[in-house]
Design an enzyme around this catalytic site. Structure first.
Site, PDB file in Angstrom:
ATOM      1  N   THR A  61       0.823  -1.202   0.000  1.00  0.00           N
ATOM      2  CA  THR A  61       0.000   0.000   0.000  1.00  0.00           C
ATOM      3  C   THR A  61       0.864   1.261   0.000  1.00  0.00           C
ATOM      4  OG1 THR A  61      -0.249   0.136   2.413  1.00  0.00           O
ATOM      5  CG2 THR A  61      -1.838  -1.220   1.196  1.00  0.00           C
ATOM      6  N   ARG A 188     -42.618  27.371   3.472  1.00  0.00           N
ATOM      7  CA  ARG A 188     -41.760  26.930   4.573  1.00  0.00           C
ATOM      8  C   ARG A 188     -40.303  27.126   4.208  1.00  0.00           C
ATOM      9  NH1 ARG A 188     -41.335  20.273   4.099  1.00  0.00           N
ATOM     10  NH2 ARG A 188     -40.910  20.226   1.855  1.00  0.00           N
ATOM     11  N   HIS A 273     -34.613  20.527   9.127  1.00  0.00           N
ATOM     12  CA  HIS A 273     -35.826  21.151   9.631  1.00  0.00           C
ATOM     13  C   HIS A 273     -35.518  22.387  10.491  1.00  0.00           C
ATOM     14  CE1 HIS A 273     -38.005  17.794   8.054  1.00  0.00           C
ATOM     15  NE2 HIS A 273     -37.358  16.932   8.824  1.00  0.00           N
TER      16      HIS A 273
END
Length: 313
Positions: A61, A188, A273
């Protein structure tokens, strides 16, 4: 009895920052910069490293990390994440006979050129991070049918684009039953953090060196990225939204119409919200939509709206 049924390994979180100068050695040269987080994973005939402790099939790696850094220096496509990822993927499957697939994921962090106020001109080597937005690219390079028959899948997109509109969004006519407490509203706050992805159709000859170089003109990765973001922002701002679902579908449809090389578009839109605060204790009306001006942002729970829209052939 157990058997290995899938294996993939590589290097994650390879941090790359590259400066590209318009003229090398010129102190007045214009600079372009990119900052990437790269993940590069490999598949192939590597089972022995898992089942027999045989490391002779393992490309370390650390070597994969080194390859990413060298290509950041040498690739002519380093400023273009899709082509840079294809360069890396093709290298891995053609350099190692036993490696048959490469998976390259790139996050590009946002650096924008600073415009200097005294002359209104962009600065040649100064940049600002003006948001958490990331451009994303995911490339799968597949050589399972042979090194002369390499194919690729390219998916791009963006994440972390936070948007909000304080009006022009409704939610009415949804199912009402004994479980329903939500009040219908004709106006809204609509806020979301955009997570967008779109897949490309690549020409057959794309995976040669010349083919990768030509993809910017043939497929238009950068144009598609700019177009997808602008369509997202334009529609979010101007659509009189009947629901997140309805606005999402319009966004997908316009991206497909604007970019002939895009085959499908997906969004994940969390509906963040904002709850009106009860100020009745001070005699202030703030709960009805017509009166609501002070809100409490709520991090959780949030709605989550997802969909994929594909080109119809």
């Amino acid at each position: 009895m157990a058997e290995l049924t899938a294996a993939r390994y590589g290097k994650d979180k390879v941090r790359i920052f590259r400066v590209v100068r318009s003229v090398k050695g010129d102190p007045q040269a214009w600079h372009d910069v990119v900052e990437y987080n790269v993940k590069a994973l490999l598949e192939g005939d590597i089972a022995a490293s898992y089942t027999k402790a045989d490391n002779s099939v393992v490309v370390a790696t650390d070597s994969i990390k080194n390859t990413c850094n060298v290509f950041a220096k040498t690739s002519p496509h380093v400023l273009h994440p899709e082509q840079f990822a294809l360069d890396l993927g093709v290298h891995f499957v053609t350099t190692y006979a036993h490696i048959h697939k490469a998976f390259i994921d790139i996050e590009q962090l946002k650096w924008s050129r600073i415009t200097v106020s005294k002359d209104g001109q962009p600065h040649r080597h100064s940049f600002v991070r003006d948001g958490d937005e990331k451009r994303l690219t995911s490339v799968e390079v597949d050589a399972t049918k042979g090194k002369n028959a390499i194919t690729a899948k390219v998916t791009s997109g963006l994440s972390g684009l936070l948007v909000l509109k304080s009006g022009g969004s409704a939610f009415e006519g949804f199912v009402r039953d004994e479980w329903t407490t939500l009040v219908e509203v004709d106006d809204r706050i609509f806020s979301t953090e955009v997570d967008l992805s779109y897949t490309f159709a690549l020409p057959v000859e794309a995976l040669t060196a010349a083919g990768i170089a030509a993809l910017q003109d043939k497929v238009g990765f950068d144009k598609a990225s700019e177009s997808a973001k602008q369509i997202t922002l334009d529609l979010f701002a101007t659509d009189e939204s009947a629901s997140v679902q309805a606005t999402l579908f319009k966004m997908c449809s316009e991206i497909i119409a604007a970019s002939p090389s895009v085959e499908s578009v997906s969004y994940r839109l969390p509906n963040k919200h904002y709850i009106p605060v009860d100020l009745g204790f001070k005699g202030l009306a703030n709960l009805k939509p017509v009166d609501a001006e002070v809100f409490c942002p709520v991090a959780a729970p949030s709605g989550l709206i997802t969909a994929t829209v594909s080109r119809k052939h």
